[in-house]
Design an enzyme around this catalytic site. Structure first.
Site, PDB file in Angstrom:
ATOM      1  N   ASP A  11      -5.831 -15.570  -4.833  1.00  0.00           N
ATOM      2  CA  ASP A  11      -6.272 -15.603  -3.940  1.00  0.00           C
ATOM      3  C   ASP A  11      -6.778 -16.281  -2.955  1.00  0.00           C
ATOM      4  O   ASP A  11      -7.542 -17.405  -3.341  1.00  0.00           O
ATOM      5  CB  ASP A  11      -7.549 -13.628  -3.876  1.00  0.00           C
ATOM      6  CG  ASP A  11      -6.783 -13.132  -3.936  1.00  0.00           C
ATOM      7  OD1 ASP A  11      -4.974 -13.328  -4.242  1.00  0.00           O
ATOM      8  OD2 ASP A  11      -7.151 -11.773  -4.958  1.00  0.00           O
ATOM      9  N   ASP A 130       0.191  -2.503  -2.216  1.00  0.00           N
ATOM     10  CA  ASP A 130      -1.735  -2.106  -1.986  1.00  0.00           C
ATOM     11  C   ASP A 130      -1.491  -0.901  -2.298  1.00  0.00           C
ATOM     12  O   ASP A 130      -1.061  -0.425  -1.230  1.00  0.00           O
ATOM     13  CB  ASP A 130      -2.678  -3.281  -0.902  1.00  0.00           C
ATOM     14  CG  ASP A 130      -2.741  -4.565  -1.128  1.00  0.00           C
ATOM     15  OD1 ASP A 130      -2.366  -4.666  -2.309  1.00  0.00           O
ATOM     16  OD2 ASP A 130      -2.605  -5.104  -0.461  1.00  0.00           O
TER      17      ASP A 130
END
Length: 259
Positions: A11, A130
Site C-alpha cells: 500500500d 473491499d
C-alpha cells in the site's frame, strides 16, 4: 494442480509504503520500490501495489513509482488506486505493469471492466473488492457488502453478486479483501473467500488477515483461493517469503520455488 501464488501487497501513500489495520491507523514504513526489490529477491510470485488514497483524493495514479518498479523487479505486478478510465489503464501498462486493478471506479462505472478487457485482454484486468461483513438483507443476501473509496463508502451492493457480474463483464481475476480482517494478522476471512471462489471461474486472490503461514494454508485449501496476498507478516520481517513457501510446501500446498 496449479501452483498457488504468494503475492506481497504494498500500500502506497504519498509515495511511501504504508500499513494500517482495517483501513485505519496507517503508518509509513519505507520506500515501496526498495521493498518490492527485496520481495522479488525473496521469491515473490507477483507484487500488488495500491495507491490507497488516490481514489478518495480524486487524483491520478503514481506513474513515477510504477516506472521505477518496472525497472527494478522482473516478475508480474499489478497496480490499483486512482484508475478511472481506459486511458489510466493504458498509462499504467505502458509504464511497465502487467495488470491493472479497478475497484471504486468499477463500482461507479462497471463498463470500465469490459472496456479494459477489450483493450488489453481480460488477463490484464483485476477487480479489487473491499468487502465488509454486514447483516443479511434482501439487498445483501450474502451478508457481505462492497465498500469503496478506501473503505470509506458503503455501497449497498452484495459482494457475491458483484463478483459474478465482474466476471461476466470480462474481469480476469478478483482480489478479494476483507476489511474486517485487514491488518489484524488473525487469519483470512475463510467463509467469504470460499463463497466467492466457489461461484466464479476466474482466479481469486485472498487478501486481509495473514499473520502466519498456517493462515495461508487455510485460505488456499479451505478457502479455495488461487493466491494469497500478504503484507504485515513480511513488512514487519516476521517471515521471509522463502520461509512462508517452505511452510506451505511442508503442508502439501504446491507453490512455485525460485531458489
Amino acid at each position: 494442480m496449479l501452483s498457488k501464488r504468494i503475492i506481497p501487497c504494498l500500500d502506497v501513500r504519498n509515495g511511501l509504503l504504508t500499513k494500517g489495520v482495517k483501513f485505519q491507523y496507517n503508518i509509513d514504513i519505507g520506500d515501496p520500490v526498495e521493498v518490492a526489490r527485496a520481495y522479488y529477491e525473496q521469491g515473490a510470485d507477483e507484487i500488488v501495489f495500491y495507491d490507497i488514497t488516490a481514489s478518495s483524493e480524486g487524483r491520478a495514479i503514481m506513474i513515477d513509482v510504477v516506472r521505477r518498479v518496472a525497472e527494478t523487479i522482473f516478475i508480474p505486478f499489478s497496480v490499483g488506486g486512482g484508475i478511472g478510465s481506459v486511458e489510466d489503464m493504458r498509462s499504467v501498462i505502458l509504464a511497465g505493469a502487467e495488470k491493472v486493478s479497478v475497484n471504486s471506479a468499477a463500482v461507479k462505472n462497471p463498463a470500465i471492466i469490459a472496456e479494459g478487457a477489450k483493450a488489453f485482454g481480460s488477463q490484464c484486468v483485476v477487480l479489487g473488492m473491499d468487502v465488509k461483513k454486514v447483516a443479511v438483507t434482501e439487498w445483501i443476501p450474502s451478508g457481505y457488502e462492497i465498500v469503496i473509496n478506501g473503505g470509506r463508502t458503503a455501497t449497498g451492493i452484495d459482494a457475491l453478486w458483484w463478483a459474478c457480474e465482474a466476471e461476466r463483464l470480462g474481469a480476469g481475476e478478483i482480489c478479494l479483501n476483507s476489511i474486517d480482517a485487514d491488518g489484524t494478522q488473525d487469519g483470512y476471512e475463510i467463509d467469504l473467500t470460499a463463497l466467492i471462489s466457489s461461484n466464479v471461474r476466474i482466479p481469486v486472490i485472498a487478501s486481509g488477515g495473514a499473520g502466519k503461514p498456517e493462515h495461508l494454508v487455510d485460505v488456499l485449501t479451505r478457502g479455495k483461493a488461487d493466491a494469497a496476498l500478504i503484507a504485515s507478516m513480511v513488512h514487519y520481517r516476521t517471515y521471509t517469503i522463502a520461509e512462508i513457501k517452505d511452510a506451505l510446501n511442508q503442508q502439501g500446498v504446491k507453490v512455485r520455488r525460485h531458489w
